[in-house]
Scaffold this motif. Structure first.
Motif, PDB file in Angstrom:
ATOM      1  N   GLY A 199       0.790  -1.226   0.000  1.00 40.28           N
ATOM      2  CA  GLY A 199       0.000   0.000   0.000  1.00 40.28           C
ATOM      3  C   GLY A 199       0.820   1.272   0.000  1.00 40.28           C
ATOM      4  O   GLY A 199       0.282   2.362   0.208  1.00 40.28           O
ATOM      5  N   PHE A 200       2.132   1.176  -0.236  1.00 42.25           N
ATOM      6  CA  PHE A 200       3.012   2.348  -0.193  1.00 42.25           C
ATOM      7  C   PHE A 200       2.982   3.132  -1.509  1.00 42.25           C
ATOM      8  O   PHE A 200       3.088   4.353  -1.531  1.00 42.25           O
ATOM      9  CB  PHE A 200       4.445   1.901   0.123  1.00 42.25           C
ATOM     10  CG  PHE A 200       5.465   3.008   0.178  1.00 42.25           C
ATOM     11  CD1 PHE A 200       5.562   3.834   1.286  1.00 42.25           C
ATOM     12  CD2 PHE A 200       6.344   3.235  -0.876  1.00 42.25           C
ATOM     13  CE1 PHE A 200       6.500   4.852   1.342  1.00 42.25           C
ATOM     14  CE2 PHE A 200       7.287   4.241  -0.837  1.00 42.25           C
ATOM     15  CZ  PHE A 200       7.365   5.050   0.282  1.00 42.25           C
ATOM     16  N   ARG A 201       2.843   2.424  -2.639  1.00 38.57           N
ATOM     17  CA  ARG A 201       3.035   3.061  -3.946  1.00 38.57           C
ATOM     18  C   ARG A 201       2.016   4.171  -4.224  1.00 38.57           C
ATOM     19  O   ARG A 201       2.384   5.250  -4.702  1.00 38.57           O
ATOM     20  CB  ARG A 201       2.975   2.010  -5.057  1.00 38.57           C
ATOM     21  CG  ARG A 201       3.339   2.537  -6.427  1.00 38.57           C
ATOM     22  CD  ARG A 201       3.297   1.437  -7.472  1.00 38.57           C
ATOM     23  NE  ARG A 201       4.292   0.416  -7.231  1.00 38.57           N
ATOM     24  CZ  ARG A 201       5.532   0.481  -7.709  1.00 38.57           C
ATOM     25  NH1 ARG A 201       5.905   1.509  -8.446  1.00 38.57           N
ATOM     26  NH2 ARG A 201       6.389  -0.485  -7.455  1.00 38.57           N
ATOM     27  N   SER A 202       0.736   3.938  -3.929  1.00 40.26           N
ATOM     28  CA  SER A 202      -0.293   4.941  -4.261  1.00 40.26           C
ATOM     29  C   SER A 202      -0.085   6.261  -3.529  1.00 40.26           C
ATOM     30  O   SER A 202      -0.031   7.322  -4.164  1.00 40.26           O
ATOM     31  CB  SER A 202      -1.686   4.372  -3.988  1.00 40.26           C
ATOM     32  OG  SER A 202      -1.964   3.332  -4.891  1.00 40.26           O
ATOM     33  N   PRO A 203       0.056   6.255  -2.174  1.00 40.95           N
ATOM     34  CA  PRO A 203       0.317   7.544  -1.505  1.00 40.95           C
ATOM     35  C   PRO A 203       1.652   8.151  -1.923  1.00 40.95           C
ATOM     36  O   PRO A 203       1.789   9.378  -1.973  1.00 40.95           O
ATOM     37  CB  PRO A 203       0.313   7.189  -0.008  1.00 40.95           C
ATOM     38  CG  PRO A 203       0.426   5.704   0.070  1.00 40.95           C
ATOM     39  CD  PRO A 203      -0.143   5.168  -1.193  1.00 40.95           C
ATOM     40  N   PHE A 204       2.644   7.312  -2.258  1.00 35.90           N
ATOM     41  CA  PHE A 204       3.939   7.825  -2.697  1.00 35.90           C
ATOM     42  C   PHE A 204       3.784   8.614  -4.000  1.00 35.90           C
ATOM     43  O   PHE A 204       4.315   9.725  -4.148  1.00 35.90           O
ATOM     44  CB  PHE A 204       4.917   6.659  -2.885  1.00 35.90           C
ATOM     45  CG  PHE A 204       6.168   7.001  -3.653  1.00 35.90           C
ATOM     46  CD1 PHE A 204       7.175   7.742  -3.061  1.00 35.90           C
ATOM     47  CD2 PHE A 204       6.329   6.585  -4.971  1.00 35.90           C
ATOM     48  CE1 PHE A 204       8.326   8.066  -3.777  1.00 35.90           C
ATOM     49  CE2 PHE A 204       7.474   6.895  -5.682  1.00 35.90           C
ATOM     50  CZ  PHE A 204       8.478   7.647  -5.085  1.00 35.90           C
ATOM     51  N   LEU A 205       3.043   8.050  -4.957  1.00 36.00           N
ATOM     52  CA  LEU A 205       2.839   8.758  -6.235  1.00 36.00           C
ATOM     53  C   LEU A 205       2.004  10.019  -6.027  1.00 36.00           C
ATOM     54  O   LEU A 205       2.224  11.036  -6.694  1.00 36.00           O
ATOM     55  CB  LEU A 205       2.155   7.831  -7.241  1.00 36.00           C
ATOM     56  CG  LEU A 205       3.035   6.700  -7.782  1.00 36.00           C
ATOM     57  CD1 LEU A 205       2.217   5.751  -8.646  1.00 36.00           C
ATOM     58  CD2 LEU A 205       4.207   7.254  -8.576  1.00 36.00           C
ATOM     59  N   THR A 206       1.051   9.964  -5.083  1.00 35.38           N
ATOM     60  CA  THR A 206       0.249  11.164  -4.794  1.00 35.38           C
ATOM     61  C   THR A 206       1.124  12.260  -4.198  1.00 35.38           C
ATOM     62  O   THR A 206       1.073  13.420  -4.627  1.00 35.38           O
ATOM     63  CB  THR A 206      -0.886  10.806  -3.811  1.00 35.38           C
ATOM     64  OG1 THR A 206      -1.668   9.763  -4.374  1.00 35.38           O
ATOM     65  CG2 THR A 206      -1.764  12.014  -3.547  1.00 35.38           C
ATOM     66  N   ASP A 207       1.951  11.896  -3.214  1.00 38.61           N
ATOM     67  CA  ASP A 207       2.798  12.891  -2.535  1.00 38.61           C
ATOM     68  C   ASP A 207       3.847  13.493  -3.460  1.00 38.61           C
ATOM     69  O   ASP A 207       4.253  14.643  -3.273  1.00 38.61           O
ATOM     70  CB  ASP A 207       3.500  12.249  -1.320  1.00 38.61           C
ATOM     71  CG  ASP A 207       2.524  11.951  -0.201  1.00 38.61           C
ATOM     72  OD1 ASP A 207       1.409  12.503  -0.222  1.00 38.61           O
ATOM     73  OD2 ASP A 207       2.862  11.156   0.700  1.00 38.61           O
ATOM     74  N   THR A 208       4.316  12.718  -4.437  1.00 35.41           N
ATOM     75  CA  THR A 208       5.362  13.230  -5.344  1.00 35.41           C
ATOM     76  C   THR A 208       4.766  13.729  -6.660  1.00 35.41           C
ATOM     77  O   THR A 208       5.490  13.981  -7.614  1.00 35.41           O
ATOM     78  CB  THR A 208       6.404  12.137  -5.650  1.00 35.41           C
ATOM     79  OG1 THR A 208       5.753  11.021  -6.270  1.00 35.41           O
ATOM     80  CG2 THR A 208       7.092  11.667  -4.382  1.00 35.41           C
ATOM     81  N   LYS A 209       3.419  13.844  -6.698  1.00 40.82           N
ATOM     82  CA  LYS A 209       2.709  14.329  -7.891  1.00 40.82           C
ATOM     83  C   LYS A 209       3.079  13.532  -9.145  1.00 40.82           C
ATOM     84  O   LYS A 209       3.220  14.075 -10.241  1.00 40.82           O
ATOM     85  CB  LYS A 209       2.974  15.826  -8.110  1.00 40.82           C
ATOM     86  CG  LYS A 209       2.423  16.697  -6.987  1.00 40.82           C
ATOM     87  CD  LYS A 209       2.629  18.172  -7.269  1.00 40.82           C
ATOM     88  CE  LYS A 209       1.841  19.031  -6.289  1.00 40.82           C
ATOM     89  NZ  LYS A 209       2.119  18.781  -4.890  1.00 40.82           N
ATOM     90  N   GLY A 210       3.275  12.232  -8.934  1.00 38.42           N
ATOM     91  CA  GLY A 210       3.538  11.339 -10.061  1.00 38.42           C
ATOM     92  C   GLY A 210       4.956  11.384 -10.605  1.00 38.42           C
ATOM     93  O   GLY A 210       5.259  10.706 -11.581  1.00 38.42           O
ATOM     94  N   THR A 211       5.843  12.135  -9.967  1.00 37.57           N
ATOM     95  CA  THR A 211       7.214  12.283 -10.488  1.00 37.57           C
ATOM     96  C   THR A 211       8.202  11.332  -9.828  1.00 37.57           C
ATOM     97  O   THR A 211       9.346  11.246 -10.246  1.00 37.57           O
ATOM     98  CB  THR A 211       7.716  13.727 -10.280  1.00 37.57           C
ATOM     99  OG1 THR A 211       7.683  14.015  -8.869  1.00 37.57           O
ATOM    100  CG2 THR A 211       6.838  14.727 -11.010  1.00 37.57           C
ATOM    101  N   GLY A 212       7.787  10.633  -8.770  1.00 34.53           N
ATOM    102  CA  GLY A 212       8.712   9.745  -8.056  1.00 34.53           C
ATOM    103  C   GLY A 212       8.841   8.389  -8.729  1.00 34.53           C
ATOM    104  O   GLY A 212       7.906   7.894  -9.345  1.00 34.53           O
ATOM    105  N   ILE A 213      10.036   7.800  -8.625  1.00 34.93           N
ATOM    106  CA  ILE A 213      10.290   6.452  -9.133  1.00 34.93           C
ATOM    107  C   ILE A 213      10.754   5.609  -7.949  1.00 34.93           C
ATOM    108  O   ILE A 213      11.678   6.008  -7.238  1.00 34.93           O
ATOM    109  CB  ILE A 213      11.384   6.471 -10.227  1.00 34.93           C
ATOM    110  CG1 ILE A 213      10.963   7.362 -11.396  1.00 34.93           C
ATOM    111  CG2 ILE A 213      11.669   5.058 -10.718  1.00 34.93           C
ATOM    112  CD1 ILE A 213      12.080   7.631 -12.378  1.00 34.93           C
ATOM    113  N   MET A 214      10.116   4.455  -7.741  1.00 32.23           N
ATOM    114  CA  MET A 214      10.533   3.603  -6.633  1.00 32.23           C
ATOM    115  C   MET A 214      10.811   2.185  -7.124  1.00 32.23           C
ATOM    116  O   MET A 214      10.130   1.671  -8.004  1.00 32.23           O
ATOM    117  CB  MET A 214       9.493   3.591  -5.511  1.00 32.23           C
ATOM    118  CG  MET A 214       8.155   3.005  -5.864  1.00 32.23           C
ATOM    119  SD  MET A 214       7.045   2.872  -4.441  1.00 32.23           S
ATOM    120  CE  MET A 214       7.532   1.296  -3.766  1.00 32.23           C
ATOM    121  N   ASN A 215      11.871   1.599  -6.579  1.00 30.67           N
ATOM    122  CA  ASN A 215      12.240   0.218  -6.880  1.00 30.67           C
ATOM    123  C   ASN A 215      12.660  -0.442  -5.579  1.00 30.67           C
ATOM    124  O   ASN A 215      13.248   0.206  -4.717  1.00 30.67           O
ATOM    125  CB  ASN A 215      13.418   0.171  -7.863  1.00 30.67           C
ATOM    126  CG  ASN A 215      13.060   0.766  -9.211  1.00 30.67           C
ATOM    127  OD1 ASN A 215      12.357   0.168  -9.993  1.00 30.67           O
ATOM    128  ND2 ASN A 215      13.536   1.988  -9.468  1.00 30.67           N
TER     129      ASN A 215
END
Length: 621
Positions: free
Chosen positions: A469-485
């Motif tokens: 459940g981390f990816r959705s709030p992460f993309l929201t907080d970074t306005k879709g500009t974050g990349i996570m691996n």
């Protein structure tokens, strides 16, 4: 580990140091997701003459599954072969995501060298580390290819230093550190050994493979030994075993013995024999040590089994595969809408489909539960399980699944859990909110790198639970500009409780059809997940509450008609567009008391207990 770590070449006996075929090269392409390896294979196929001059060929031709094309990722390992002069080069295109690591581990057993592809701007990322570690453990010589050198932000010199650091960090030998480096632009099909000079074609890459990947070793005169590393099927030929011959020869019509994983032996005959040529399989009469071939005519064969000659039955130790760490419960759909959209809806259908998946997916496990209509499926990660679900729903299956859970162990009386290495790439403005968000999920910042390009790379060590459940709030907080691996890093003592989803759910309190009028009045309560006209049932989740508690709402309410109408009475109501969740977002969103209903046409969220008056109330945090 599920089986013993043994290199098949060292284990194969009798063993000869002779070169089996000096004109063969077997090489795997390994890389992180989206670093361009499938595009590079396209260019290798084109320039080797695998296609006719006027042949229409799709881009990323090796991505043969619809899901691979849609997502731009490789899910299943593929084999192909190209000609360079008198040499035949067998190429294996491997997945770049660690969730599909089982594909990587088994394909490395077929090759004698690896081509490591690294983005000239992004540098080595977690999955690069994962696939490279597997290759170095097997003692395979690497060729390093820095791709996308045409990017405006390419930094080949710094990335090459990062690659050296990675090799040293993974305890590479002196021979492995003396790797050949090439600079490529896979999209335009060029390669060069000099970063300052533009390449014209991929001839330098072909030459490097022939020169630096050793020819396969084995004894063609010894009894047959072939390790099954992949499976395929045909409506006409049945199951097809794909693997590499380590010793001996095999010919059409030969009797062979299949040495099963459980110790049983089965004698059969080779009815069809194929080799790879470009994207095609060509029928051949005979194959020898060092060849990668397909054998048809062997029933119920599975990955990891040995095909041997009847007079020399020496098994090759099976492929070592990392243990899966994430589990989900797959069950028969029990909602009021069950059976309306799916073709396969029973527990028997579900069990047969999962058993079929186990044949070709060595990194997956299926276990029985207390309830006969539910099965526990254990895999490498959320992505692997969601891809399996997506494939099943496209095949006509209907089921319901639980929230992903982490597989734990007890070591020396203490509870341990899987821990992941999380690498995040974000603009500098968002680094504070990302560090705070990872911190609430028990993540520890281990490294921060700023290349001066306006983006920061953050590295964390975080429990695998914290990533659900981390990816959705992460993309929201970074306005879709974050990349996570992220990548599995090991087992550590239990890190303690991690806060659950801070918001409650909006659940329908009666069956019916959602109306625009009702949804308009609910908008201020939270975020809506459905559109007007959607059929709902009691207990179905229709939105996310803005507060911590769950709320039962009426989404079927209609506007009462009156005799008197003002001039503005029938003005069109304006609805905020709903947040329509895809399968992965739905799996991330649900809590322990909720389920995801997966059908070929719909993805619905629901409460485990549908009746509102029976359902226990959620405590506000």
């Amino acid at each position: 580990m599920s089986v013993i770590h043994n290199h098949p070449l060292r284990a194969a006996s009798p063993r000869s140091a002779v070169v089996a075929n000096p004109l063969r090269r077997n090489v795997a392409i390994v890389a992180h997701v989206d670093h361009g390896k499938t595009t590079l294979v396209d260019a290798l196929l084109r320039q080797s003459g695998a296609f006719r001059a006027n042949q229409q060929v799709a881009e990323r031709v090796m991505d043969s599954i619809d899901l691979e094309r849609e997502r731009g990722i490789t899910i299943l390992a593929k084999n192909t072969a190209v000609h360079f002069g008198e040499h035949l080069i067998n190429i294996v295109d491997t997945p770049g995501h660690a969730d599909f690591g089982g594909e990587v581990e088994r394909t490395l057993s077929m090759v004698d060298g690896v081509m490591l592809l690294v983005d000239a701007s992004e540098g080595p990322l977690p999955q690069t580390r994962f696939v490279l570690r597997k290759a170095l453990e097997r003692g395979l010589p690497p060729i390093v290819v820095l791709n996308k050198i045409d990017r405006a932000d390419a930094r080949p010199r710094e990335v090459l230093n990062e690659v050296y650091d990675l090799f040293i960090d993974l305890d590479a030998t002196e021979e492995q550190l003396e790797f050949q480096v090439l600079y490529t632009n896979a999209r335009s099909g060029t390669a060069t050994t000099d970063p300052g000079a533009a390449g014209t074609d991929l001839a330098p890459l072909f030459s490097a493979i022939v020169e630096h990947v050793p020819p396969p070793r084995g004894n063609p005169d010894a009894p047959l030994q072939m390790l099954v590393a992949n499976l395929d099927s045909s409506d006409y030929l049945g199951r097809i075993a794909i693997g590499r011959i380590f010793n001996g020869t095999v010919a059409l019509g030969d009797p062979v013995a299949v040495l099963k994983l459980d110790g049983r032996e089965q004698t059969t005959r080779v009815t069809k024999l194929f080799a790879f040529d470009g994207l095609k399989r060509v029928e051949i009469e005979r194959a020898a040590a060092g060849d990668i071939v397909c054998l048809a005519g062997i029933d119920d064969i599975t990955i990891g089994e040995t095909i041997a000659s009847p007079d020399g039955r020496v098994p090759i130790p099976p492929i070592a595969v990392d243990e899966p760490t994430v589990s989900m419960i797959f069950g028969v759909n029990t909602s009021p809408m069950a059976g309306r959209e799916g073709q396969y809806v029973t527990s028997r259908n579900l069990r047969e489909r999962l058993q079929r998946e186990l044949l070709g997916n060595v990194s997956l496990r299926v276990e029985d539960t207390d309830a006969p209509e539910q099965l526990k499926v254990i895999g490498r990660g959320e992505l692997q399980l969601s891809i399996l679900l997506e494939m099943m729903r496209r095949e006509g299956y209907e089921l319901q699944v639980s929230r992903p859970e982490i597989v734990t162990r007890t070591v020396d009386g203490a509870l341990v859990e899987p821990v992941e290495e999380l690498v995040i790439d974000v603009p500098e403005d968002f680094q504070g909110v990302v560090i705070a968000q990872a911190g609430t999920r028990r993540g520890v910042l281990t490294k921060m790198v700023n290349h001066g390009s306006g983006r920061v790379r953050l590295e964390f060590r975080i429990p695998a639970r914290g990533l659900i459940g981390f990816r959705s709030p992460f993309l929201t907080d970074t306005k879709g500009t974050g990349i996570m691996n992220h990548l599995f890093a090991g087992w550590e003592p239990w890190h303690g409780a991690i806060p659950a989803r801070p918001t409650g759910a909006l659940a329908a309190d009666r069956p019916g059809t959602a109306t625009a009028y009702a949804l308009f009045n609910l908008q201020e309560r939270g975020e809506i997940f459905i559109e007007p006209g959607t059929s709902v049932y009691e207990g179905m989740i229709v939105g996310e509450n803005s507060r911590p508690n769950d709320l039962d709402v009426n989404v079927t309410r209609e506007k009462k008609q009156t005799n008197m109408r003002a001039s503005t009475a029938d003005e069109a109501i304006r609805l905020v567009p709903p947040r329509l969740l895809n399968l992965e977002q739905a799996i991330e969103f649900v809590d322990d008391d909720e389920l995801v209903e997966v059908t070929p046409k719909s993805i619905r969220l629901r409460k485990r207990i549908l009746a509102a008056n029976v359902r226990p109330k959620r405590d506000p945090l």
